[in-house]
Design a protein around this motif. Structure first.
Motif, PDB file in Angstrom:
ATOM      1  N   ARG A 273       1.074  -1.299  -0.258  1.00  0.00           N
ATOM      2  CA  ARG A 273      -0.399   0.088  -0.061  1.00  0.00           C
ATOM      3  C   ARG A 273       1.073   1.364  -0.110  1.00  0.00           C
ATOM      4  O   ARG A 273       1.805   1.340   0.411  1.00  0.00           O
ATOM      5  N   ARG A 274       0.760   2.204  -0.735  1.00  0.00           N
ATOM      6  CA  ARG A 274       1.343   3.863  -1.032  1.00  0.00           C
ATOM      7  C   ARG A 274       0.254   4.685  -0.682  1.00  0.00           C
ATOM      8  O   ARG A 274      -0.582   4.848  -1.636  1.00  0.00           O
ATOM      9  N   ASP A 275      -0.190   5.501   0.169  1.00  0.00           N
ATOM     10  CA  ASP A 275      -0.870   6.941   0.365  1.00  0.00           C
ATOM     11  C   ASP A 275      -2.614   6.012   0.007  1.00  0.00           C
ATOM     12  O   ASP A 275      -3.019   6.632  -0.392  1.00  0.00           O
ATOM     13  N   GLY A 276      -2.662   5.115   0.776  1.00  0.00           N
ATOM     14  CA  GLY A 276      -4.662   4.541   0.540  1.00  0.00           C
ATOM     15  C   GLY A 276      -4.409   3.665  -0.392  1.00  0.00           C
ATOM     16  O   GLY A 276      -5.843   3.189  -0.514  1.00  0.00           O
ATOM     17  N   LYS A 277      -3.191   3.351  -1.149  1.00  0.00           N
ATOM     18  CA  LYS A 277      -4.074   3.106  -2.513  1.00  0.00           C
ATOM     19  C   LYS A 277      -2.675   1.063  -2.781  1.00  0.00           C
ATOM     20  O   LYS A 277      -2.420   1.464  -2.073  1.00  0.00           O
ATOM     21  N   ILE A 278      -3.870   0.513  -2.830  1.00  0.00           N
ATOM     22  CA  ILE A 278      -2.994  -0.715  -3.229  1.00  0.00           C
ATOM     23  C   ILE A 278      -2.559  -0.732  -4.092  1.00  0.00           C
ATOM     24  O   ILE A 278      -2.811  -0.345  -5.723  1.00  0.00           O
ATOM     25  N   ILE A 279      -1.129  -1.579  -4.094  1.00  0.00           N
ATOM     26  CA  ILE A 279      -0.264  -1.858  -5.501  1.00  0.00           C
ATOM     27  C   ILE A 279       0.358  -2.700  -5.725  1.00  0.00           C
ATOM     28  O   ILE A 279       0.188  -3.197  -5.024  1.00  0.00           O
ATOM     29  N   ILE A 280      -0.378  -3.132  -7.428  1.00  0.00           N
ATOM     30  CA  ILE A 280       0.122  -4.738  -7.587  1.00  0.00           C
ATOM     31  C   ILE A 280       1.124  -4.509  -8.905  1.00  0.00           C
ATOM     32  O   ILE A 280       0.998  -3.592  -9.444  1.00  0.00           O
ATOM     33  N   LYS A 281       2.187  -5.043  -9.056  1.00  0.00           N
ATOM     34  CA  LYS A 281       3.287  -5.593  -9.805  1.00  0.00           C
ATOM     35  C   LYS A 281       3.397  -6.242 -10.925  1.00  0.00           C
ATOM     36  O   LYS A 281       2.968  -7.409 -10.412  1.00  0.00           O
TER      37      LYS A 281
END
Length: 90
Positions: free
Chosen positions: A60-68
């Motif tokens: 998570r970054r700044d309340g966003k879910i990060i998928i790579k």
């Protein structure tokens, strides 16, 4: 539901995908391109995303879910994502 009503719903989801408003997922593809998406749509339409988005160790970054997914082309992934937003189950 009438065909006209379904078309209106589809148009609204297409706008949501295109403008990214209210997104809470960032999918990183092609090494450095970010695609914005919505966890509610993804988790409802895809078992993979339903599992992936709610893992305990999801980034998570700044309340966003990060998928790579750096090995997927952005063009291909955008086509797949469009199917999640615009194709409906009967």
């Amino acid at each position: 539901m009438s065909i006209e009503c379904w078309q209106e719903v589809i148009n609204d989801y297409e706008k949501l995908l295109e403008n990214g408003r209210g997104y809470d997922v960032i999918i990183c593809v092609d090494e450095n391109e970010e695609i914005r998406a919505h966890s509610l749509v993804l988790s409802t339409r895809s078992q993979y995303f339903c599992t992936k988005l709610f893992e305990e160790n999801v980034e998570r970054r700044d309340g966003k879910i990060i998928i790579k997914r750096p090995n997927i082309s952005s063009k291909l992934f955008k086509m797949i994502l469009r199917q999640f937003y615009l194709l409906w189950k009967d």
